[in-house]
Scaffold this motif. Structure first.
Motif, short mmCIF file in Angstrom:
data_model
loop_
_atom_site.label_atom_id
_atom_site.label_comp_id
_atom_site.label_asym_id
_atom_site.label_seq_id
_atom_site.Cartn_x
_atom_site.Cartn_y
_atom_site.Cartn_z
N VAL A 217 0.86 -1.19 0.00
CA VAL A 217 0.00 0.00 0.00
C VAL A 217 0.89 1.23 0.00
CG1 VAL A 217 -1.99 -1.05 1.15
CG2 VAL A 217 -0.15 -0.06 2.54
N TRP A 218 0.35 2.38 -0.45
CA TRP A 218 1.07 3.65 -0.36
C TRP A 218 0.95 4.15 1.07
CZ3 TRP A 218 3.90 4.25 -4.45
CH2 TRP A 218 3.43 3.99 -5.73
N SER A 219 2.01 4.07 1.84
CA SER A 219 1.95 4.44 3.25
C SER A 219 3.34 4.81 3.77
CB SER A 219 1.37 3.29 4.08
OG SER A 219 1.22 3.65 5.43
N ASP A 220 3.43 5.93 4.48
CA ASP A 220 4.69 6.39 5.06
C ASP A 220 4.48 6.83 6.50
OD1 ASP A 220 6.72 6.27 2.96
OD2 ASP A 220 5.49 7.77 1.92
N THR A 221 5.54 6.79 7.29
CA THR A 221 5.49 7.26 8.67
C THR A 221 6.51 8.38 8.85
OG1 THR A 221 4.80 5.11 9.52
CG2 THR A 221 5.78 6.65 11.10
N LEU A 222 6.07 9.47 9.43
CA LEU A 222 6.95 10.57 9.84
C LEU A 222 6.94 10.63 11.36
CD1 LEU A 222 5.82 13.34 7.30
CD2 LEU A 222 7.78 11.79 7.11
N GLY A 223 8.03 11.11 11.94
CA GLY A 223 8.14 11.13 13.39
C GLY A 223 8.83 9.88 13.91
N LEU A 224 8.49 9.48 15.13
CA LEU A 224 9.12 8.30 15.74
C LEU A 224 8.57 7.01 15.17
CD1 LEU A 224 9.31 9.31 19.52
CD2 LEU A 224 11.19 9.23 17.88
N MET A 225 9.46 6.04 14.97
CA MET A 225 9.05 4.73 14.49
C MET A 225 10.09 3.69 14.90
SD MET A 225 8.07 3.49 10.62
CE MET A 225 9.76 3.19 10.09
N ARG A 226 9.64 2.48 15.13
CA ARG A 226 10.56 1.36 15.41
C ARG A 226 10.96 0.74 14.08
NH1 ARG A 226 10.93 -2.08 19.92
NH2 ARG A 226 8.90 -1.37 20.69
N ARG A 228 13.25 -2.18 11.68
CA ARG A 228 13.26 -3.65 11.65
C ARG A 228 14.23 -4.26 12.64
NH1 ARG A 228 13.10 -4.83 5.09
NH2 ARG A 228 11.08 -3.87 4.68
N THR A 229 15.20 -3.47 13.08
CA THR A 229 16.15 -3.99 14.07
C THR A 229 15.70 -3.75 15.50
OG1 THR A 229 17.43 -1.93 14.18
CG2 THR A 229 18.01 -3.50 12.44
N GLY A 230 14.57 -3.06 15.66
CA GLY A 230 14.04 -2.78 16.99
C GLY A 230 14.40 -1.41 17.53
N ASP A 231 15.22 -0.64 16.80
CA ASP A 231 15.59 0.70 17.26
C ASP A 231 14.44 1.66 17.04
OD1 ASP A 231 18.11 -0.11 17.98
OD2 ASP A 231 19.01 0.39 16.05
N ILE A 232 14.29 2.63 17.97
CA ILE A 232 13.25 3.65 17.86
C ILE A 232 13.93 4.98 17.59
CG2 ILE A 232 11.41 4.89 19.05
CD1 ILE A 232 12.31 1.47 20.29
N HIS A 233 13.52 5.64 16.52
CA HIS A 233 14.15 6.92 16.15
C HIS A 233 13.25 7.67 15.18
CE1 HIS A 233 15.04 4.85 12.42
NE2 HIS A 233 15.63 3.90 13.12
N ALA A 356 3.46 6.70 19.32
CA ALA A 356 4.02 5.36 19.23
C ALA A 356 4.19 4.78 20.63
CB ALA A 356 5.36 5.40 18.50
N GLY A 357 3.74 3.54 20.82
CA GLY A 357 3.82 2.93 22.13
C GLY A 357 5.23 2.76 22.64
N CYS A 358 6.19 2.73 21.73
CA CYS A 358 7.59 2.52 22.11
C CYS A 358 8.35 3.83 22.29
CB CYS A 358 8.28 1.69 21.03
SG CYS A 358 8.18 2.46 19.38
N HIS A 359 7.66 4.97 22.31
CA HIS A 359 8.36 6.25 22.26
C HIS A 359 9.28 6.47 23.46
CE1 HIS A 359 5.00 7.48 24.89
NE2 HIS A 359 5.83 8.39 25.33
N ALA A 360 8.96 5.87 24.61
CA ALA A 360 9.78 6.08 25.81
C ALA A 360 11.18 5.50 25.64
CB ALA A 360 9.10 5.46 27.02
N LYS A 361 11.36 4.57 24.69
CA LYS A 361 12.66 3.94 24.48
C LYS A 361 13.49 4.63 23.40
CE LYS A 361 10.89 -0.61 25.82
NZ LYS A 361 10.67 -2.01 25.39
N ALA A 362 12.95 5.70 22.84
CA ALA A 362 13.68 6.43 21.81
C ALA A 362 14.87 7.15 22.42
CB ALA A 362 12.76 7.43 21.13
#
Length: 432
Positions: A217-226, A228-233, A356-362
């Motif tokens: 699908v045509w879809s992008d994320t801006l801002g924080l995201m996890r 594929r390696t599990g890093d949040i940035h 993002a639920g993982c934002h605290a780990k960024a």
């Protein structure tokens, strides 16, 4: 060949070798002869060395240099042979738009881009020729420099995608300056134009939303995201195109209702032209905001607000749901509850503002540098407070016994300080 012999050979040829339908259905007599249509570029840039083609016999009048060249390269049966015989991408565009070439295939799914090739030694002369030509044409058409398009080696973007994103960035920057100068909000039209010019990625990873029969699908994320390696940035697109992120954020923050001023978010999900099937977002923290833009009919957000998340999605079919007209309003809802998008016709873009639920780990530097124009990363206490003040439930435990807020909120665009067109002044929400 005499002129009279050539004219005799042309009888019936226009019927046997018609121009492309997009040319005949939409003639543009004022258009420059060497200003080719987008549809032409889209096809030519997907040709390969082995793409089979057929040339119309003796298409160009004798007595000219173009006739001599054409008679030579028209013997080609493939694009690779045509290149060897002296024709170039500009020739292919010219000839194709005039009905002088029939394409028998095969062609690529996407245009060639060496940046995204794992083995560049496998590139053919046709691949390299088309790429060099297309980048120059794209830069010229978009008013960009060649260096602008080549600065994409660390982003994973194709040159075509980067061109679209740079134009979107330029459009967003101009709109932000105009809004600041006039002391006004970002308009729907300004945000829509930014989204229309944005180069969306084909996202094959959102399996939970893909309509039947689709594998991307045509879809992008801006801002924080996890990743594929599990890093949040922050995603690269966030930092590479800051004004695009800012205009999307500013559209919302400029018009947040008084009861939703406490709404915070870390991320943006941008979607283009697909009707998401029923799904639950698994990693959202607190409520989300959502709006849609474009000229479309249908496309309502179906929202099962009483979803207890204990039943399978198939068991919710036929249950009561809210139908929210996102093209005419703004909705606050719990993305972790079941929702889908109704089928639609036309051009539809949607933006989801979420945490993002993982934002605290960024990393601290990313948490301390939220997407430009947003209000930063919320704490659990802030998100509980935001849920109650905005009036929407969220899956966040609470220790107090405060009354449960409504399951969602919906505000018509007119109530947000922006007048809707008269044709849109109908009921904006229905329940089924």
């Amino acid at each position: 060949m005499t002129s009279a012999e050539w004219k005799e050979l042309q009888k019936g040829m226009k019927e046997k070798w018609p121009q492309p339908k997009y040319i005949t259905d939409n003639p543009e007599p004022e258009r420059s002869h060497t200003s080719y249509r987008d549809e032409t570029y889209e096809l030519i840039t997907r040709w390969m060395s082995e793409t089979k083609i057929e040339y119309r016999p003796h298409a160009k009048a004798p007595g000219t240099k173009s006739h001599v060249r054409y008679e030579k390269y028209a013997m080609a049966k493939t694009v690779g042979e045509a290149l060897e015989l002296g024709s170039w991408p500009a020739d292919w565009c010219w000839d194709y738009e005039r009905g002088f070439i029939k394409v028998l295939g095969p062609v690529r799914t996407d245009p060639i881009d060496p940046v995204n090739c794992f083995d560049t030694t496998a590139l053919t002369d046709v691949d390299r020729c088309i790429y060099r030509w297309s980048v120059k044409e794209l830069a010229k058409k978009c008013g960009l420099s060649l260096q602008d398009l080549r600065d994409n080696t660390n982003t994973g973007e194709s040159a075509i995608m980067r061109a679209h994103r740079l134009v979107s960035q330029r459009t967003a920057k101009a709109a932000l300056l105009a809004a600041k100068k006039d002391g006004r909000c970002i308009t729907d039209g300004e945000l829509l134009k930014t989204l229309q010019e944005w180069g969306f990625a084909r996202n094959p990873n959102r399996n939970n939303v893909m309509p039947d029969g689709r594998d991307w699908v045509w879809s992008d994320t801006l801002g924080l995201m996890r990743d594929r390696t599990g890093d949040i940035h922050l995603t690269k697109a966030t930092t590479n195109y800051p004004e695009v992120t800012e205009i999307i954020n500013k559209w919302l923050t400029d018009r947040l209702p008084a009861e939703a001023k406490g709404f915070k978010f870390t991320s943006l999900n941008l979607n283009k032209n697909y009707a998401a099937r029923m799904h639950r977002d698994g990693n959202n923290f607190g409520p989300s905001m959502i709006a849609a833009f474009g000229g479309f009919q249908g496309g309502e957000l179906n929202y099962w607000c009483e979803d207890n998340k204990e039943e399978g999605l198939d068991q919710l079919e036929g249950r009561p749901k809210e139908s929210l007209k996102l093209g005419q309003g703004l909705a606050l809802f719990n993305g972790n509850s079941a929702h889908s998008v109704e089928k639609f016709e036309g051009e539809r873009y949607s933006v989801v503002y979420f945490t993002a639920g993982c934002h605290a780990k960024a990393p601290p530097e990313d948490r301390g540098s939220p997407p430009s124009g947003s209000s930063g990363c919320p704490t659990p206490r802030q998100t509980r407070s935001s849920s109650r003040s905005c009036g929407a439930r969220a899956d966040i435990p609470s220790r107090d016994a405060a009354p449960e807020p409504p399951a969602f909120r919906y505000w018509p665009r007119a109530a947000l300080g922006q007048e809707m067109p008269p044709s849109s002044r109908r009921s904006s929400r229905t329940r089924s």
